[in-house]
Design an enzyme around this catalytic site. Sequence first.
Site, PDB file in Angstrom:
ATOM      1  CD  GLU A   1     -30.068 -70.953  -5.382  1.00 25.43           C
ATOM      2  OE1 GLU A   1     -30.714 -71.625  -4.563  1.00 25.43           O
ATOM      3  OE2 GLU A   1     -29.994 -71.228  -6.583  1.00 25.43           O
TER       4      GLU A   1
ATOM      5  CB  SER B   1     -34.738 -70.976  -5.934  1.00 29.63           C
ATOM      6  OG  SER B   1     -35.534 -72.002  -6.454  1.00 29.63           O
TER       7      SER B   1
ATOM      8  NE  ARG C   1     -28.372 -74.556  -5.978  1.00 30.92           N
ATOM      9  CZ  ARG C   1     -28.197 -75.879  -6.145  1.00 30.92           C
ATOM     10  NH1 ARG C   1     -26.987 -76.407  -6.204  1.00 30.92           N
ATOM     11  NH2 ARG C   1     -29.226 -76.669  -6.299  1.00 30.92           N
TER      12      ARG C   1
END
Length: 304
Positions: free
Chosen positions: A296, A226, A176
């Site tokens: 995230e 998420s 990520r």
Amino acid sequence: MNKQKTIEELKQIIQAEHIKQDEPLREYTFTKTGGNADFLVLPTTYEEVQNTILYAHKNDIPLTILGNGSNLIVRDGGIRGIVLILNHLDKIYMEDGKIIAQSGATIIDVSRFALEQKLTGLEFACGIPGSVGGAVYMNAGAYGGEISQVIESAIVLNEKGELLTLTKDEMELTYRSSLIAKQNYIVLEARFAPVPGDVKEIKEKMDELTFLRESKQPLEYPSCGSVFKRPPGYFAGKLIQDSGLQGAQIGGAQVSTKHAGFIINTGDATATDYLALIKHVQDTVKANFGVSLETEVKIIGEED
Ligand SMILES: Cc1cc2nc3c(=O)[nH]c(=O)nc-3n(C[C@H](O)[C@H](O)[C@H](O)COP(=O)(O)OP(=O)(O)OC[C@H]3O[C@@H](n4cnc5c(N)ncnc54)[C@H](O)[C@@H]3O)c2cc1C
């Protein structure tokens, strides 16, 4: 910053109908929250993107790039300066056996295009609701696949408006994250290298992943996917679930009862609600398991 002067000068660079002043960014984020952008600019050519960067740099005006807004929380005070969204730059085509996708195309459309071309390698992306630019920036991934496995190169602009071509290795794609994120590059387009495959198998894989996503994720509500990264050795969703946080609510933001890693907007959530709930989840998980959850989702903009 003199707003009237800025708008007049921006009109020299971008067609007037593609510049918006004091634009509510909740319209452009998946959580449906967030304050206003001083200026929202929607370029239709790479040259316009480049000229906007040069203009902002020269005049010391902050510049922020948004993709499809699916991994973002914009604080309720909004974003000062210029916000760029490249969704008019959305072409996807074949060149020398590779897929070229402009930054504003959705990665879902790239995945579907690969299916049409009987190419395998992009099935994992069939339900990730980001733009190509956001997916490359985040090295988006799902179900064992990620952008780093299928991208060949990308064309980006640096903060001075210079054009660079980065190979996959130069992009430093990690979990990520990417060099693009670290250097504040702006992605203009990406070249993907999926390989010939069996169209029936590609379609079956995409159908299977879509089924998994629809059965496990609260797609009926606004959310940013998420919220937290996977902490080494744990699953964020499991830690949240085991902390009894599913259903926890602050204002209109609620930890999903369907998928503990998601925070949904039940109707009237503000970004402030989201941020307070994120902090509550982080504090509770830390107290229960000693694990720090890192977001995230990108949190940008000013407090109200
Ligand atoms: C229901 C749902 C499911 C999701 N499932 C997944 C999943 O399975 N896997 C996964 O990885 N993610 C998932 N996400 C998160 C999200 O879709 C990805 O992170 C996606 O890559 C973000 O792309 P975006 O265009 O929406 O970026 P945005 O949210 O708009 O922005 C994210 C970051 O990318 C930067 N950025 C955007 N465009 C550019 C550009 N052209 N150049 C440089 N920087 C840019 C922004 O500045 C920002 O920092 C999900 C989100 C939702 C809402």
